[in-house]
Design an enzyme around this catalytic site. Structure first.
Site, short mmCIF file in Angstrom:
data_model
loop_
_atom_site.label_atom_id
_atom_site.label_comp_id
_atom_site.label_asym_id
_atom_site.label_seq_id
_atom_site.Cartn_x
_atom_site.Cartn_y
_atom_site.Cartn_z
CG LEU A 1 31.88 4.89 -15.91
CD1 LEU A 1 32.50 6.29 -15.36
CD2 LEU A 1 30.91 4.63 -15.83
CG HIS B 1 30.23 3.96 -19.50
ND1 HIS B 1 30.74 2.72 -19.41
CD2 HIS B 1 29.09 3.59 -19.93
CE1 HIS B 1 29.57 1.95 -18.90
NE2 HIS B 1 28.77 2.25 -19.02
CD GLN C 1 18.17 -0.38 -16.42
OE1 GLN C 1 18.00 0.87 -16.53
NE2 GLN C 1 19.30 -0.95 -17.56
CD GLN D 1 19.58 2.57 -22.32
OE1 GLN D 1 19.04 1.52 -21.45
NE2 GLN D 1 20.29 3.13 -22.69
P1 AMP Z 1 25.31 1.55 -18.95
O1 AMP Z 1 25.75 1.77 -17.80
O2 AMP Z 1 25.39 0.14 -19.92
O3 AMP Z 1 23.56 1.57 -18.37
O4 AMP Z 1 25.30 2.78 -19.98
C1 AMP Z 1 25.38 3.47 -20.20
C2 AMP Z 1 25.45 4.26 -21.53
O5 AMP Z 1 27.21 3.90 -22.01
C3 AMP Z 1 23.77 4.02 -22.13
O6 AMP Z 1 23.85 5.17 -23.02
C4 AMP Z 1 24.72 3.37 -23.38
O7 AMP Z 1 24.17 3.26 -24.58
C5 AMP Z 1 26.51 3.37 -23.46
N1 AMP Z 1 27.56 2.18 -23.83
C6 AMP Z 1 26.99 1.73 -23.12
N2 AMP Z 1 28.57 0.44 -23.80
C7 AMP Z 1 28.96 1.64 -25.04
C8 AMP Z 1 29.59 1.57 -26.14
N3 AMP Z 1 30.42 0.10 -25.96
N4 AMP Z 1 30.17 2.04 -27.28
C9 AMP Z 1 28.97 3.68 -26.78
N5 AMP Z 1 28.21 4.10 -25.90
C10 AMP Z 1 28.21 2.63 -25.06
#
Ligand code: AMP
Length: 288
Positions: A33, A37, A61, A154
């Site tokens: 995180l 996140h 995935q 996504q």
């Molecule tokens: P992940 O853990 O990469 O699957 O991301 C989980 C959620 O966090 C997804 O909805 C991502 O789009 C979001 N997320 C990842 N990086 C960012 C960021 N830099 N800014 C905002 N949301 C993010």
């Protein structure tokens, strides 16, 4: 904050909260995180009575097994961060809880999952995303689920499957959180070498170049070409840099409509993505 490992226990816990009249907000993550996140967790906290964060590195995935193996994992750290941002429940299932022996079902979203990320990571990528998001939405049954605009394609895939399957959940998005120098936060950034970290700024530079080209009247393909040049000058070859329709992810043709500049590139061994909304330019009359 409670850490829950099984769908049964999650349903009992969330069901109780719902029966007591609380709205349920949900943030799915793969852990590692960061502020991106946590911005989603804070948004969910502000809008819901109960906040569920999931922590599951979804093997289906990943098209690249080395990428899956290298994916950073630190549950203790993630649990502390999620709790600090206001999560009430951390759902952290094992792989067999999500994919029991003999698992044989997949959710495939046609159309919007096919270009760009779908083409470059292979069809199995968004099948894996769509399948795990569907399973998580069915398990948590939230009122609202929060996703980052950072993974724009996504979000479009998730919106499509929620509509098509009639899942009773509202999808909300939050803007991309960036490092002070503009690099979009990502769990993968920590794998960039010191030499590659400055080169990673090429993605944002490419997107900004596309936006500038559009602002000065370039057509979509001309603006893309300018962005690619800017990235190459910084020593990064994009997998794609494209102006697309933000709903369908088809190539943008009319810049009088909102569009989205999207980019993916490998910087060293690390594959990064980013995007930037492009607003239509107001029509200005030449002074007479
Ligand atoms: P992940 O853990 O990469 O699957 O991301 C989980 C959620 O966090 C997804 O909805 C991502 O789009 C979001 N997320 C990842 N990086 C960012 C960021 N830099 N800014 C905002 N949301 C993010």
């Amino acid at each position: 904050m409670r850490v829950i490992r099984t769908v049964d226990e999650l349903r009992r816990e969330v069901g109780e909260a719902r029966r007591s009249g609380q709205r349920v907000g949900f943030v799915p993550t793969m852990g590692a995180l960061h502020e991106g996140h946590l911005s989603l967790v804070s948004a969910a906290r502000a809008a819901s009575g109960v906040v569920v964060v999931s922590l599951f590195v979804n093997p289906t995935q990943f098209n690249d097994q080395a990428d899956l193996a290298a994916y950073p994992r630190d549950e203790e750290r993630d649990a502390a961060l999620a709790a600090g941002a206001g999560a009430d429940i951390l759902f952290a299932p094992g792989v067999t809880e999500m994919y029991p022996d003999g698992y044989a079902t997949s959710v495939h979203v046609r159309g919007v999952s096919e270009p760009l990320e779908g083409a470059h990571r292979g069809a199995s990528h968004f099948d894996g995303v769509a399948t795990v998001v569907t399973k998580l939405l069915v398990a948590v049954a939230p009122d609202v689920a929060w996703f980052g605009q950072k993974d724009a394609q996504q979000v479009a895939v998730v919106r499509r499957l929620v509509t098509d399957l009639g899942l009773p959940v509202r999808i909300e998005t939050a803007p991309t959180v960036r490092e002070p120098d503009g690099l979009a936060m990502s769990s993968r950034n920590m794998r960039l070498t010191a030499a590659d970290r400055p080169r990673a700024l090429a993605l944002k530079a490419g997107l900004d170049a596309v936006a500038e080209a559009v602002a000065s009247g370039a057509d979509p393909r001309g603006a893309e070409a300018h962005g690619v040049d800017v990235m190459r000058e910084r020593g990064v070859e994009p997998e794609y840099l494209a102006l697309v329709d933000p709903g369908s992810f088809a190539p943008a043709t009319d810049l009088a409509l909102p569009s989205l500049a999207v980019v993916a590139a490998k910087v060293g061994d690390v594959r990064l993505i980013d995007n930037l909304p492009i607003c239509p330019q107001p029509h200005t009359e030449e002074p007479s």
